[in-house]
Scaffold this active site. Sequence first.
Site, PDB file in Angstrom:
ATOM      1  N   TYR A   1       0.836  -1.203   0.000  1.00  0.00           N
ATOM      2  CA  TYR A   1       0.000   0.000   0.000  1.00  0.00           C
ATOM      3  C   TYR A   1       0.870   1.252   0.000  1.00  0.00           C
ATOM      4  O   TYR A   1       0.695   2.161  -0.823  1.00  0.00           O
ATOM      5  CB  TYR A   1      -0.920   0.003   1.226  1.00  0.00           C
ATOM      6  CG  TYR A   1      -1.563   1.337   1.516  1.00  0.00           C
ATOM      7  CD1 TYR A   1      -2.540   1.857   0.679  1.00  0.00           C
ATOM      8  CD2 TYR A   1      -1.178   2.090   2.631  1.00  0.00           C
ATOM      9  CE1 TYR A   1      -3.129   3.083   0.952  1.00  0.00           C
ATOM     10  CE2 TYR A   1      -1.755   3.316   2.906  1.00  0.00           C
ATOM     11  CZ  TYR A   1      -2.736   3.803   2.061  1.00  0.00           C
ATOM     12  OH  TYR A   1      -3.307   5.025   2.316  1.00  0.00           O
ATOM     13  N   ALA A   2       1.832   1.309   0.909  1.00  0.00           N
ATOM     14  CA  ALA A   2       2.724   2.471   0.985  1.00  0.00           C
ATOM     15  C   ALA A   2       3.514   2.637  -0.296  1.00  0.00           C
ATOM     16  O   ALA A   2       3.717   3.765  -0.783  1.00  0.00           O
ATOM     17  CB  ALA A   2       3.664   2.330   2.176  1.00  0.00           C
TER      18      ALA A   2
END
Length: 335
Positions: A152-153
């Site tokens: 996600y990051a």
Amino acid sequence: MQFVITGTAGFIGFHLARRLMAEGHGVTGIDGMTTYYDVALKKARVALLQASNLYQHHAFMLEEAGKLQETMAAAQPDVIIHLAAQAGVRYSLDAPRTYLDSNIMGTFNVMEAARLLKPRHFLLASTSSVYGGNTMMPFRETDRTDHPLTFYAATKKATEDMAHSYAHLWSIPTTAFRFFTVYGPWGRPDMALFKFVKATLAGEPIDVYGHGDMQRDFTYIDDLVEAVVRLTDHPPVMGSPIGDHDSLSVVAPYRVVNIGAGKPVRLTAFIDAIERCLGLPVKKNFMDMQKGDVPQTFASGDLLEKITGYRPSTPVAEGVGDFVAWYRNHYGAAG
């Protein structure tokens, strides 16, 4: 002005659209209404937005490039605010391809539309998760962000870099804002506050990761919306940095800005606030940290304040109280 906002059925997009319409602006909202969490909650948000004749809603995925360009061209926005994304740090461990499609391809299509429409300001949401393994606190926008801990990051950092390239190539004034643990009324069911309140009212225990020792820079939704609205009036100008710690690019009208309270709160203290607001004890199941978690987030709000004159300030006790009141009203929950 005319705004296009992606993700208006979502928590932040809903609040931002309502605020802009309250100021008399027109909003074209785009949302794919995905089933990542309760669609009924998303529909309830959209219904409130549609009560205003300043709002136009469009339900489709950002991966539908042709439909996206057609909708944006019809709206002729002065400002584009891109909030839509596949959210959830932990879910990215189970369904990484969803993040690739939504966050990378969806953002690319929005940028292509911006390239053609030339808005006066393009703003997109990033996350404090891009700071990853950084240990120097508070996090500043000029810190390196080379060590993401989750996919996600990584996708959100990729969208920052993609937007920078478009700002450079096509002279699109662009601001990427990094959110820090946003909470408040109409919040997401997968977030800690929602889960903790729901479980406690049902008499069920909550899972407390990191044994409650983790600290988060909890940011109240109204504070975040205020910051974004103020930032819309400050498109970056290449060659005009504001102070020593400005993240303004030297080759593009582009900067990143933290939006956080700048006051990390221990998770156990956050839970204590929930107990006080509910008037009920919270049953805790203490657990180890999950894969991809970080022990602390802590935003420097100096750049935001230098640009806008504003710094988030809502106390956690007040924000949690507002959420509890909304939850009880919306779901008819007693206790």
